[in-house]
Structures are given as structure tokens and as C-alpha cells.
Design a protein around this motif. Structure first.
Motif, short mmCIF file in Angstrom:
data_model
loop_
_atom_site.label_atom_id
_atom_site.label_comp_id
_atom_site.label_asym_id
_atom_site.label_seq_id
_atom_site.Cartn_x
_atom_site.Cartn_y
_atom_site.Cartn_z
N CYS A 547 0.83 -1.20 0.00
CA CYS A 547 0.00 0.00 0.00
C CYS A 547 0.87 1.26 0.00
N LYS A 551 0.63 4.05 -3.04
CA LYS A 551 0.27 5.44 -2.76
C LYS A 551 1.19 6.45 -3.45
N LEU A 556 -5.09 7.14 -3.13
CA LEU A 556 -5.88 6.03 -2.61
C LEU A 556 -6.69 6.49 -1.39
N CYS A 559 -6.38 1.67 1.84
CA CYS A 559 -5.69 0.54 1.21
C CYS A 559 -5.33 -0.48 2.27
N ASP A 563 -6.25 -5.53 -1.73
CA ASP A 563 -6.97 -4.54 -2.54
C ASP A 563 -6.40 -4.45 -3.94
N THR A 632 -2.19 -5.03 -4.78
CA THR A 632 -1.32 -5.44 -3.68
C THR A 632 -0.90 -6.89 -3.93
#
Length: 817
Positions: A547, A551, A556, A559, A563, A632
Motif C-alpha cells: 500500500c 500510494k 488512494l 488501502c 486490494d 497489492t
């Protein structure tokens, strides 16, 4: 009364241009009895004998002339050797490359696996290759006698020396293999080249992961041609050579006129024994030719000494071997012929207004004022040559190099003819007020403004050329400096993985390195709606990361692991990728292109998570805008083999010393084929930077020549006035007064010369900017800096001449031979 000890009388109405009775005397053979060439040769030989047979003063004068000429000749020889040195460097650099070397598909007796593993250490570029021979006949790299084994190194002498110092300790930690040999001259660009070959036993495995970066070659051969310079860069090279060589020519011209007053008195003695006016001029030319021949010998000696010292000079990692400095024979011959010829021509030109009589040198008590009209013709002609080239820029073909050189030379030569006129007009208006030192200096300048102007002509020409080049470099630098789009505030370095995958492992190693505050990895692969796509089809980019990594590329809202996100906005094709997909859509990922080499890796069927949310893209740390999908690791396609690329973004703690070098070392240890790149907001074109470096090197050599030549000129002028200085001290003049007088005599011409150089340099710079189609901007700080450097050299030389000046004021200076 003049400070000179020459006999001075009014010649108005008494003498012709060459003065006095010119009947043939006992030593003169008329052209009727022998050819003109024989007469010239006889008188030139006589002048050479006078140059070497005039006692201590004659030898001193000739040696000083030779020293001044020799310094200029040495720099001319160095400059003439630059093309051969660059060609030799380029040839050795090309010989060790394998861009176009023959390759083999399978291992054999004569095959070698090789790949680049270039490094950066502080301000140094450290290039290297990983090598693994696959047979007994594998080709050895140039300069290497034996292949290094796994974990071993063969290094250049300069790299070996660096790694043994405290400065290179961290580099030795990075390249920690056992050093088993050094690279010979044939395999090095220069003696300061930092280069290594590292042995490996992992290249066959690495080749499967990075087939595009590891070659299997059968010989070292490179036929790739060097790209030609664009017109503006070519113009910069031409101007650099002209601006650096013009002051050298000016100094040589001034050096052959050392000891002019004493020479004129000797020539008057020759007139007394029967030589006519033309004969004494030929004898004077012979003396000048003798000094220039000594200068050629000294210059050759200086050049050979500099040639041997060349390996010790390493400026901006630019160095040459002694054998590289090899002037072209025709250029060396041209210098050998042009310098004596120029010495003779300058001497005859200097004597055009001097009347040499049997009882002394006759000069007019009121010399005719210098005329301005013909002096303006030279700079105007230079502008006339450059004017047709205005506005060409980079889009209208190459500039005519001869036309550019001619125009610039005429403008710079214009300084040397305008400065005596300017100096004469200014000092002619100086009254009798002021301290004694000022009055002595003013009177001396009024009587000998020409010699004073010659003293500073070289500095003025050098400063004018430097100002023009600085303006051109400063303005065109924007054209060769590009905005990278990188954001150094978000990451300090980016580590590109040339092997497929492996980014997370490298990121973990970097995260545990001292000075690293953040290390995040992201990997990318291609996906499509078909498992057998063509390269002409547009694929979907799938970017995988934590995450924190995702980003960096999108906004986002939230997260968590598992995801997935669809990057919104219009799709755009960037090479093979640029398409997008919808949540729940079935795709194939990995080896989806039918033209890929068959390594039995099949495309992976993968479905975009149904809960994938649409997010807006955000520019990454390196300015890139991603398209396609962000996922992810838990939601990413699995089993793609090596069909993915990885990159690690590293943020450093600025408070930790050497954090950058520690991170580079950690990346190399984790993956030798990783490429750490410093994230910078701007990047300068390599060729432009090389030309700029060449200018700095040439300017450094020119400054040394300027200082040495000025010092020799100053000492010669003081030696000429030895008796006068001693006489003034004997009559009670303070030594401090005479010292300040000498300072004023230098300061006034220098100030006027630098002012004229500023005007001409700015004019030339403006014309050059118009030629390249650049916006006219003047960096006054830089201009004043150039002027300050020129003035500083003059002041330093003047201060160095004070100790000899004090010695010349002793009473024994009244003695004469």
C-alpha cells in the motif's frame, strides 16, 4: 626629459621615414653583386651571432625572449596534440565495448559472458563489467592478462590506488573481491580511469533472468560510430579553441619584442660602422629569429616535460597517457615554421617608425598620434563575417567553421590594435597632479604606451574570449539541460532491477541499511485479453506493490492487503501498454506476447478483483504517470516467472554521513546487476558537459601561461630600466615611491585593457547568442568574475615582480658593460 637613455632629437624635416644617410658602407653588399636572398641570409646570420654573442646581457635578453616564446609554443603543441589524444582515448574506450561484437547462441570454447555493472562513488564514475569465460579460448578484454575468477577483481591502477586510501574505503567495501591483477594501458581510457572486471559464476543463471543485458561474445569488437555534434556544440568547440589560442599568439608576438630599447642602441652602433638602414633591420630580424628558435627548443622541452607529467593531471576524471599527446606532424611543422616567421615579421613591423642613426636611435619628440580609423576595420570586418550566420541555430545545418573562426579572430585581434590607441588617449590627458609615484607612472606610460599595451594585450584578449564563451555556455546550457520530472523530496535514489523480479528482496536489504529511512518496491508486468498478443497490440500494465508503494502512484482513499485499483482517466498508449480493464474482467498476465523467446513460461490466467476501485493517478517519484491496474501482492497474478520488472525507491536520512554510498553498496551486494540512479530534478547533456569540462581544463592551462608570460614580460621591462631605477634611488628617490610607480604602470593599462575586453567580449557574446537563436541574457556576476580573474592574475604577477624590483634598485645597477 624621457626616462629612456636613447639619444632623442627632433627629426621634423631632417630625415626620411628610415632616417639619415643610407649610403652603402663597408659591410654592405648591394643586390647587384649578390642575390637578395643571399643578402637576407647573411644579415640574418649576423643577427643570430649578435643574439648569442652580446655578453651576459645579450644572453639574458635572448633567453627571456626564448622563455616567453617557449611557454607559448608549449601550449600550442599541447593544443595541437589534443585531437590525437581524444582520438586515442575514444579508440581505447571503443575497443573494450561489446555493443557490436559477434555473439553466440550457445556456450563454446571461445565464448564469454559479460555485462555492465557501472558504479557511482561520490563524484567519481566507476565503470566495470562482470565476466565469466565459458571456454579456454574466450576473448580477453584489452589490457587484461588473465580472467578473474569468481569473487576476484582486475582493476585499473587508479581504482586500486583510490581503494587503498581513506577516501575510497567505502568503495572497497562495495568491491570487496580479491584483487588479482591490474588493467594495462590498452584497456584504459586514461591513467585516471576508474575501471574493473569482476569474475562471476552466476552469469548463466542471470542471463535467463536478464537476457537483454548479458551478452555472449566471441571477441571484443565495436564498430559503432560516434554520433556527430550538433551545430551549436560544434560552434562551442570551435570558439573554445579560438578563445584559448588567441592569447597564446598575442603573448608570442609580445615576447619577440623583449629588449627593444637595448637592441635599437646596438643597431645604432652598427650604423656607425657602415651598415645601412635596411641592413640593420635585417640584423634585428635575425636576432628575433634567434630568440624564437631558442623559444622553439624551450617550448619543445616544456612540451615533453608536460607530456611526461600528463598522467598526474586528472581534471574531472579526464586524463591522458604521455603517448596520447602526439601532435600531428604537419601541425608541429607549421608551428616550427610559423613562430620564427612571425618573429621576423613582428620585428620588422615594430621598426617601421624607428629611425636608427649612427649616433643613436632617433625618435620624434612629439610622436604622431595613433589613428583610429584602420583600427576599427578589424572588429568591423569580424562582425561582417559573423553577421550572415545570425539566426541559424540548430535547425539550419552546420556553421561555416572557417567563417566563425575568422570573425572571432578579427574581433579579438581588434583588442590588440585598439588598446594602444585607448591607452594613449587616456594617459595623454593625465596632468601633473598627484603623488610622485603617480607622476612617474603617468610620464612613463605617456612615453611608452605601446609597450605597456603589449604587456596586457594577452590578458585583455583572454578575458574578452572568456566573457563571450561564458555568455554562450550560460545561455545554451538551458537547451542542453532538461527537466527530468523527478521529485528528490519523495525519494533519493531509484534502484532499477535488470533481472526479472527480486525487487522485494532488494528492498528488504536496503531497508536494513544505515541511513535509509524508506525502501519500497514495485513490480510491473503486462496483461491482456489474449494469451497470444502481438507487439502491435496495446497491453494493460499491472503494477504490484505494498500500500505504501501504490500510494506513490495514485490517490488512494484507503488501502489494505488484497486490494486492487483501476487507474482512472483516459487511456493512453505508452509503448506496448496503455490499455485498461474493468473489475471482474478475465485477463492473461506475464508472457503474453507471441514473439517472446520460448522459455516454457505460460501466460497466467487472472481475473481482476470484482471490488477493484477506480482511483486517480499521481505522478511517481520519477515523474512517471502509470496506467492500467494497481494491485497489492495478495491480489496480484502469481506464477509469471521472470516476466516482470522491479524498481525500488529509497529515501535517505540527510543527517547520516555517506548514507548514499551505503545504500549503493547495499544494492550492489543484493543484486550486482541493479542500477542505482540518483533522483535529480535536472540532467545535463553529457556532450555539453564534456565540452564545458574541456574549456575549464584549457582555461586552467591558459591562466598558468598568462601568469608565467606576464611575469617574464614584467621582469624584462624592469631589467631594461635597471640603470634608470638605480640612478633615481642614488638621487634620493624612495624605493617605496618607485615600487608604487611600477604598480600604477601596471594597474592603469590593466584597467583600460579589461574595460575594453568587457565591451568587445559582450559584443561578441551577443552576436554568438544571435547566431544560435538564443535569448540574449547577460550574467553580470559571471562577467565581473571573468574580469576579476584577469585582474587578479595581473596583480599577482605584479606582486611577484616586487622582490626583483628591489634588487634592481641597488647601486651596482649603475654599472654597465
Amino acid at each position: 626629459m624621457s626616462h629612456e637613455t636613447l639619444n632623442t632629437q627632433d627629426t621634423h624635416g631632417k630625415h626620411g621615414k628610415h632616417g639619415g644617410p643610407a649610403g652603402p658602407g663597408p659591410g654592405t653588399g648591394g643586390p647587384g653583386r649578390q642575390g637578395a636572398l643571399a643578402v637576407w641570409l647573411r644579415d640574418l646570420r649576423l643577427g643570430v651571432r649578435f643574439a648569442f654573442g652580446g655578453g651576459r646581457q645579450g644572453w639574458t635578453r635572448t633567453l627571456l625572449t626564448g622563455l616567453g616564446v617557449g611557454l607559448g609554443v608549449a601550449l600550442l603543441l599541447v593544443t595541437s596534440a589534443v585531437p590525437s589524444a581524444l582520438a586515442a582515448r575514444d579508440a581505447r574506450a571503443a575497443a573494450r565495448q561489446t555493443f557490436t561484437s559477434p555473439t553466440a547462441e550457445q556456450p563454446g570454447r571461445d565464448t564469454l559472458l559479460i555485462t555492465d555493472v557501472n558504479q557511482t562513488y561520490r563524484a567519481y564514475g566507476v565503470d566495470g563489467r562482470l565476466v565469466q569465460p565459458e571456454g579456454p579460448d574466450a576473448p580477453l578484454p584489452p589490457g587484461v592478462k588473465k580472467f578473474p575468477g569468481a569473487g576476484e577483481l582486475v582493476v585499473s591502477p587508479a581504482l586500486d590506488k583510490l581503494m587503498k586510501t581513506d577516501e575510497g574505503k567505502l568503495l572497497r567495501d562495495r568491491l570487496d573481491g580479491k584483487i588479482v591483477g591490474t588493467i594495462g594501458e590498452a584497456g584504459l581510457v586514461g591513467p585516471g580511469d576508474l575501471y574493473f572486471y569482476a569474475g562471476s559464476d552466476r552469469l548463466p543463471a542471470l542471463q535467463k533472468e536478464a537476457p537483454n543485458y548479458i551478452q555472449r561474445v566471441t571477441t571484443f569488437e565495436n564498430t559503432q560510430e560516434k554520433e556527430a555534434l550538433d551545430p551549436v556544440l560544434t560552434l562551442l568547440v570551435v570558439l573554445t579553441f579560438v578563445a584559448l589560442l588567441m592569447p597564446v599568439a598575442v603573448f608570442i608576438g609580445a615576447a619577440v619584442r623583449f629588449g627593444g630599447d637595448r637592441r635599437d642602441r646596438r643597431l645604432a652602433a652598427l650604423r656607425l660602422v657602415g651598415a645601412d638602414g635596411r641592413m640593420v633591420r635585417r640584423i634585428a630580424a635575425g636576432e628575433a629569429a634567434a630568440g624564437s628558435l631558442i623559444g622553439l627548443a624551450l617550448g619543445a622541452g616544456f612540451f615533453l616535460a608536460a607530456r611526461q607529467l600528463a598522467p598526474a593531471m586528472d581534471l574531472y576524471q579526464r586524463s591522458v597517457f604521455p603517448s596520447d599527446l602526439n601532435p600531428a606532424p604537419w601541425l608541429a611543422a607549421l608551428i616550427a615554421l610559423a613562430v620564427p616567421a612571425a618573429a621576423v615579421a613582428v620585428t620588422l613591423f615594430a621598426l617601421r617608425g624607428v629611425v636608427i642613426e649612427p649616433l643613436g636611435v632617433v625618435r620624434t619628440t612629439t610622436p604622431a598620434k595613433r589613428r583610429i580609423w584602420w583600427r576599427l576595420l578589424l572588429p568591423l570586418a569580424g562582425l561582417g563575417l559573423l553577421a550572415p550566420l545570425i539566426g541559424k541555430g540548430n535547425d539550419s545545418g552546420q556553421f561555416n567553421q572557417w567563417q566563425v573562426s575568422g570573425g572571432v579572430v578579427l574581433l579579438l585581434v581588434g583588442i590588440t590594435v585598439l588598446l594602444p590607441w585607448v591607452l594613449e588617449r587616456v594617459v595623454g590627458r593625465i596632468g601633473g597632479a598627484g603623488p610622485v609615484s603617480w607622476q612617474l607612472a603617468a610620464r612613463r606610460l605617456q612615453l611608452t604606451s605601446g609597450s605597456s599595451a603589449r604587456l596586457v594585450n594577452g590578458i585583455a584578449v583572454a578575458v574578452a574570449g572568456a566573457i563571450a564563451l561564458q555568455m554562450l555556455f550560460a545561455t545554451t546550457e538551458d537547451s542542453y539541460t532538461r527537466e527530468t520530472g523527478h521529485d528528490p523530496s519523495r525519494a533519493s535514489i531509484s534502484v532499477l532491477q535488470r533481472t526479472r523480479g527480486g525487487g522485494e528482496a532488494v528492498a528488504q536489504v536496503l531497508a536494513g541499511t544505515k541511513g535509509v529511512t524508506q525502501a519500497i518496491a514495485q513490480s510491473s508486468t503486462n496483461a491482456g485479453r489474449s494469451p497470444d498478443m502481438s507487439y502491435s497490440d496495446t497491453a494493460i500494465s499491472v503494477t504490484t506493490g505494498t500500500c505504501a508503494a501504490l500510494k506513490e502512484f495514485a490517490v488512494l482513499p484507503s488501502c489494505k492487503e488484497g486490494d486492487a485499483f483501476v487507474i482512472g482517466g483516459p487511456t493512453q498508449s505508452e509503448g506496448m501498454t496503455g490499455d485498461s480493464a474493468k473489475p471482474g474482467e478475465k485477463l492473461f498476465a506475464g508472457n503474453i506476447f507471441q514473439d517472446n523467446e520460448d522459455d516454457h513460461t505460460k501466460p497466467v490466467a487472472w481475473t481482476v478483483p470484482a471490488d477493484a476501485r477506480t482511483v486517480q493517478p499521481r505522478k511517481g517519484p520519477m515523474g512517471e504517470t502509470l496506467t492500467g491496474l494497481l494491485v497489492t501482492p495478495a491480489a496480484a497474478p502469481q506464477g509469471m516467472g521472470g516476466y516482470q520488472s522491479s524498481q525500488v525507491y529509497v529515501k535517505l536520512d540527510p543527517k547520516v554521513p555517506d548514507a548514499l554510498e551505503l545504500a549503493r553498496t547495499a544494492a550492489f551486494k543484493a543484486d550486482p546487476m541493479s542500477v542505482p540512479m540518483t533522483i535529480q530534478a535536472t540532467a545535463v547533456n553529457d556532450r555539453f558537459a564534456s565540452i564545458r569540462t574541456g574549456l575549464f581544463v584549457g582555461a586552467a592551462l591558459l591562466l598558468m601561461l598568462i601568469g608565467a608570460s606576464l611575469l617574464v614580460s614584467q621582469l624584462e621591462q624592469l631589467r631594461e630600466r635597471k640603470q634608470l631605477l638605480s640612478a633615481l634611488v642614488a638621487f634620493g628617490t624612495k624605493r617605496s615611491t618607485l615600487s608604487f610607480s611600477v604598480l600604477w604602470q601596471t594597474a592603469i593599462p590593466i584597467g583600460l585593457g579589461l574595460a575594453l575586453a568587457t565591451v568587445v567580449g559582450l559584443a561578441l557574446g551577443i552576436v554568438l547568442l544571435q547566431m544560435t537563436g538564443s535569448t540574449i541574457t547577460i550574467n553580470w556576476t559571471a562577467v565581473l568574475g571573468m574580469v576579476g580573474i584577469g585582474g587578479g592574475v595581473a596583480v599577482l604577477v605584479t606582486l611577484l615582480s616586487l622582490p626583483p624590483l628591489l634588487r634592481l634598485m641597488r647601486p651596482d645597477g649603475l654599472r654597465t658593460e
